[in-house]
Motif scaffolding. Structure first.
Motif, PDB file in Angstrom:
ATOM      1  N   ASP A 225       0.841  -1.195   0.000  1.00 60.12           N
ATOM      2  CA  ASP A 225       0.000   0.000   0.000  1.00 60.12           C
ATOM      3  C   ASP A 225       0.878   1.248   0.000  1.00 60.12           C
ATOM      4  OD1 ASP A 225      -2.169  -1.618   0.026  1.00 60.12           O
ATOM      5  OD2 ASP A 225      -2.872  -1.045   2.024  1.00 60.12           O
ATOM      6  N   ARG A 226       0.661   2.099  -0.988  1.00 54.98           N
ATOM      7  CA  ARG A 226       1.388   3.369  -1.091  1.00 54.98           C
ATOM      8  C   ARG A 226       0.384   4.502  -0.916  1.00 54.98           C
ATOM      9  NH1 ARG A 226       6.359   2.904  -3.710  1.00 54.98           N
ATOM     10  NH2 ARG A 226       6.164   4.991  -4.566  1.00 54.98           N
ATOM     11  N   THR A 227       0.558   5.282   0.139  1.00 56.60           N
ATOM     12  CA  THR A 227      -0.308   6.424   0.403  1.00 56.60           C
ATOM     13  C   THR A 227       0.479   7.702   0.124  1.00 56.60           C
ATOM     14  OG1 THR A 227      -1.506   5.201   2.099  1.00 56.60           O
ATOM     15  CG2 THR A 227      -1.734   7.595   2.115  1.00 56.60           C
ATOM     16  N   MET A 228      -0.027   8.493  -0.822  1.00 55.59           N
ATOM     17  CA  MET A 228       0.657   9.704  -1.253  1.00 55.59           C
ATOM     18  C   MET A 228      -0.180  10.937  -0.922  1.00 55.59           C
ATOM     19  SD  MET A 228       2.184   8.449  -4.923  1.00 55.59           S
ATOM     20  CE  MET A 228       0.851   7.291  -5.225  1.00 55.59           C
ATOM     21  N   ILE A 229       0.426  11.894  -0.263  1.00 59.43           N
ATOM     22  CA  ILE A 229      -0.225  13.174  -0.002  1.00 59.43           C
ATOM     23  C   ILE A 229       0.191  14.127  -1.115  1.00 59.43           C
ATOM     24  CG2 ILE A 229      -0.487  15.093   1.612  1.00 59.43           C
ATOM     25  CD1 ILE A 229       0.255  13.137   3.860  1.00 59.43           C
ATOM     26  N   LEU A 230      -0.778  14.677  -1.833  1.00 58.63           N
ATOM     27  CA  LEU A 230      -0.496  15.556  -2.966  1.00 58.63           C
ATOM     28  C   LEU A 230      -0.466  17.011  -2.528  1.00 58.63           C
ATOM     29  CD1 LEU A 230      -2.734  13.926  -5.724  1.00 58.63           C
ATOM     30  CD2 LEU A 230      -0.409  13.341  -5.030  1.00 58.63           C
ATOM     31  N   ASP A 231       0.237  17.825  -3.315  1.00 59.94           N
ATOM     32  CA  ASP A 231       0.416  19.231  -2.968  1.00 59.94           C
ATOM     33  C   ASP A 231      -0.828  20.073  -3.210  1.00 59.94           C
ATOM     34  OD1 ASP A 231       0.562  18.975  -5.701  1.00 59.94           O
ATOM     35  OD2 ASP A 231       2.165  20.446  -5.969  1.00 59.94           O
ATOM     36  N   ARG A 232      -1.803  19.529  -3.930  1.00 59.32           N
ATOM     37  CA  ARG A 232      -3.025  20.278  -4.218  1.00 59.32           C
ATOM     38  C   ARG A 232      -4.119  19.294  -4.622  1.00 59.32           C
ATOM     39  NH1 ARG A 232      -3.544  21.317  -9.906  1.00 59.32           N
ATOM     40  NH2 ARG A 232      -1.777  20.513 -11.092  1.00 59.32           N
ATOM     41  N   PRO A 233      -5.372  19.730  -4.680  1.00 61.40           N
ATOM     42  CA  PRO A 233      -6.450  18.827  -5.085  1.00 61.40           C
ATOM     43  C   PRO A 233      -6.174  18.177  -6.432  1.00 61.40           C
ATOM     44  CG  PRO A 233      -7.374  20.814  -4.147  1.00 61.40           C
ATOM     45  CD  PRO A 233      -5.889  21.049  -4.249  1.00 61.40           C
TER      46      PRO A 233
ATOM     47  N   GLY B  29      -7.247  16.162   0.017  1.00 64.75           N
ATOM     48  CA  GLY B  29      -8.458  16.796   0.538  1.00 64.75           C
ATOM     49  C   GLY B  29      -9.672  15.983   0.136  1.00 64.75           C
ATOM     50  N   GLY B  30     -10.608  15.815   1.056  1.00 63.59           N
ATOM     51  CA  GLY B  30     -11.768  14.999   0.754  1.00 63.59           C
ATOM     52  C   GLY B  30     -11.433  13.524   0.823  1.00 63.59           C
ATOM     53  N   HIS B  31     -12.290  12.694   0.216  1.00 62.06           N
ATOM     54  CA  HIS B  31     -12.092  11.249   0.260  1.00 62.06           C
ATOM     55  C   HIS B  31     -10.921  10.860  -0.629  1.00 62.06           C
ATOM     56  CE1 HIS B  31     -12.910   6.940   0.096  1.00 62.06           C
ATOM     57  NE2 HIS B  31     -13.710   7.122   1.129  1.00 62.06           N
ATOM     58  N   PRO B  32     -10.098   9.891  -0.204  1.00 69.48           N
ATOM     59  CA  PRO B  32      -8.941   9.487  -1.014  1.00 69.48           C
ATOM     60  C   PRO B  32      -9.358   8.943  -2.379  1.00 69.48           C
ATOM     61  CG  PRO B  32      -8.815   8.551   1.191  1.00 69.48           C
ATOM     62  CD  PRO B  32     -10.176   9.137   1.058  1.00 69.48           C
ATOM     63  N   THR B  33      -8.478   9.116  -3.355  1.00 66.65           N
ATOM     64  CA  THR B  33      -8.607   8.448  -4.640  1.00 66.65           C
ATOM     65  C   THR B  33      -7.761   7.186  -4.571  1.00 66.65           C
ATOM     66  OG1 THR B  33      -8.943  10.512  -5.851  1.00 66.65           O
ATOM     67  CG2 THR B  33      -8.185   8.609  -7.122  1.00 66.65           C
ATOM     68  N   GLU B  34      -8.376   6.023  -4.791  1.00 70.38           N
ATOM     69  CA  GLU B  34      -7.667   4.751  -4.672  1.00 70.38           C
ATOM     70  C   GLU B  34      -7.504   4.091  -6.037  1.00 70.38           C
ATOM     71  OE1 GLU B  34      -8.653   2.357  -1.028  1.00 70.38           O
ATOM     72  OE2 GLU B  34     -10.393   3.678  -1.020  1.00 70.38           O
ATOM     73  N   ILE B  35      -6.312   3.578  -6.293  1.00 73.06           N
ATOM     74  CA  ILE B  35      -5.990   2.895  -7.546  1.00 73.06           C
ATOM     75  C   ILE B  35      -5.377   1.552  -7.176  1.00 73.06           C
ATOM     76  CG2 ILE B  35      -4.736   3.000  -9.737  1.00 73.06           C
ATOM     77  CD1 ILE B  35      -4.623   6.070  -9.331  1.00 73.06           C
ATOM     78  N   ASN B  36      -6.101   0.475  -7.413  1.00 68.64           N
ATOM     79  CA  ASN B  36      -5.682  -0.852  -6.969  1.00 68.64           C
ATOM     80  C   ASN B  36      -5.379  -1.762  -8.153  1.00 68.64           C
ATOM     81  OD1 ASN B  36      -6.213   0.090  -4.408  1.00 68.64           O
ATOM     82  ND2 ASN B  36      -8.089  -1.073  -4.148  1.00 68.64           N
ATOM     83  N   GLU B  37      -4.192  -2.352  -8.153  1.00 64.19           N
ATOM     84  CA  GLU B  37      -3.864  -3.354  -9.162  1.00 64.19           C
ATOM     85  C   GLU B  37      -4.633  -4.643  -8.888  1.00 64.19           C
ATOM     86  OE1 GLU B  37       0.340  -3.911  -9.087  1.00 64.19           O
ATOM     87  OE2 GLU B  37       0.787  -1.912  -9.867  1.00 64.19           O
ATOM     88  N   ALA B  38      -4.743  -5.492  -9.919  1.00 58.61           N
ATOM     89  CA  ALA B  38      -5.482  -6.751  -9.775  1.00 58.61           C
ATOM     90  C   ALA B  38      -4.699  -7.784  -8.980  1.00 58.61           C
ATOM     91  CB  ALA B  38      -5.838  -7.311 -11.148  1.00 58.61           C
ATOM     92  N   GLY B  39      -3.394  -7.856  -9.169  1.00 57.56           N
ATOM     93  CA  GLY B  39      -2.578  -8.846  -8.471  1.00 57.56           C
ATOM     94  C   GLY B  39      -2.378 -10.104  -9.280  1.00 57.56           C
TER      95      GLY B  39
ATOM     96  N   ALA C 281      -3.136   5.113  -2.777  1.00 59.86           N
ATOM     97  CA  ALA C 281      -4.149   6.013  -2.227  1.00 59.86           C
ATOM     98  C   ALA C 281      -3.618   7.438  -2.343  1.00 59.86           C
ATOM     99  CB  ALA C 281      -4.464   5.674  -0.775  1.00 59.86           C
ATOM    100  N   LEU C 282      -4.356   8.293  -3.027  1.00 57.13           N
ATOM    101  CA  LEU C 282      -3.956   9.677  -3.241  1.00 57.13           C
ATOM    102  C   LEU C 282      -4.790  10.582  -2.343  1.00 57.13           C
ATOM    103  CD1 LEU C 282      -3.866   9.620  -7.163  1.00 57.13           C
ATOM    104  CD2 LEU C 282      -2.066   8.953  -5.544  1.00 57.13           C
ATOM    105  N   LEU C 283      -4.111  11.314  -1.461  1.00 58.41           N
ATOM    106  CA  LEU C 283      -4.784  12.209  -0.523  1.00 58.41           C
ATOM    107  C   LEU C 283      -4.552  13.654  -0.942  1.00 58.41           C
ATOM    108  CD1 LEU C 283      -3.817  10.537   2.880  1.00 58.41           C
ATOM    109  CD2 LEU C 283      -5.910  10.232   1.570  1.00 58.41           C
TER     110      LEU C 283
END
Length: 295
Positions: free
Chosen positions: A12-20, A97-107, A93-95
């Protein structure tokens, strides 16, 4: 002991972005966390936070699999892991502001031999089958897996929940969308009807509104009002807390209140890596316990 069997583990990679987030434009990462992931790992973190015994189980592969093992070891979480083919998937998971945007690989594809090796090594305890199935898992293979376990708890979706009902799981944990897909309705009454038909208890999660339990007893708990930082993993934390509390002998109402408080604490503190049991205990008094009139 709670055994978190996760068919599709991840990094799991959680990234906080500099702007929306704006599609098609450059964004810079101001904060990054990489952790062993999957619903079962998040559940295990909650159980351990309360002092419970827990073990993570599943199949990993490739360089990502090695990274997963190292990260899990660094957290001190016990595990039963088998090596398989392919690369353990990554989930982003991209943070911003607001709800995270999640991008999940199939595996990687389903690997029955590796799964069989994991199952042969599971310690004694309550097995919780957590998360999505590995790509290409035959429905009958998953049903056979569940039937070979001693009334597992199942937190899955779609065909996985259907198999859990057929196998006679002890409890399922759908959210409202998953319950509606399973029964045609997200209403609490549909969970009650499902329990009456199947004997499978239902722990229904309702996001920021709380959760409900349907079995011989029926209870609802309204969640406290919080400022959510990152809600990812809150349902896993809720389930882990509920199972830990029930194993410790807590009655259903008290276990459900603590579980809902834990889900809220997870969202408030920023996710499973930051979850603290004391924060959950402090939020319990802000939950509201209800018993539906029709019970």
């Amino acid at each position: 002991m709670i055994v978190a069997l996760t068919p599709n583990l991840s990094l799991d990679r959680t990234m906080i972005l500099d702007r929306p987030l704006v599609l098609g434009q450059l964004h810079r990462v101001t904060g990054l966390t990489v952790a062993a992931g999957g619903k079962g790992v998040n559940l295990a973190r909650a159980v351990r936070a309360f002092g419970g015994q827990v073990c993570v189980a599943g199949v990993v592969g490739g360089f990502n699999g090695q990274h997963f093992r190292a990260l899990l070891d660094a957290e001190g979480l016990d595990s039963v892991l088998e090596d398989g083919d392919g690369e353990t998937r990554e989930c982003q998971a991209l943070l911003s502001g607001g709800h995270p945007t999640e991008i999940n690989e199939a595996g990687p594809l389903y690997q029955p031999e590796a799964v069989a090796r994991v199952l042969s090594r599971l310690p004694e305890g309550q097995v919780v089958v957590c998360g999505s199935l590995a790509s290409g898992t035959p429905p009958d293979a998953f049903l056979e897996l569940l039937c070979g376990l001693d009334r597992p708890v199942v937190d899955s979706s779609g065909a996985g929940l259907g198999a859990a009902i057929e196998a006679g799981a002890s409890l399922i944990k759908p959210n409202e969308h998953e319950l509606a897909a399973l029964t045609g309705s997200a209403a609490l009454e549909s969970a009650r009807d499902l329990y009456r038909r199947s004997g499978v208890q239902v722990l229904l999660t309702r996001g920021e509104r709380g959760a409900a339990f349907v079995g011989e007893e029926v209870w609802e708990v309204e969640a406290p009002q919080i400022d959510a930082c990152n809600p990812v993993g809150s349902g896993d934390t809720l389930l882990g807390t509920f199972l830990w509390a029930r194993q410790g002998g807590q009655p259903v109402p008290e276990a459900l209140q603590l579980a809902v408080a834990s889900g809220s604490a997870n969202a408030m503190l920023g996710g499973p890596l930051r979850f603290r049991a004391q924060a959950a205990r402090e939020l319990v008094t802000q939950t509201r316990l209800l018993k539906p009139a029709w019970t």
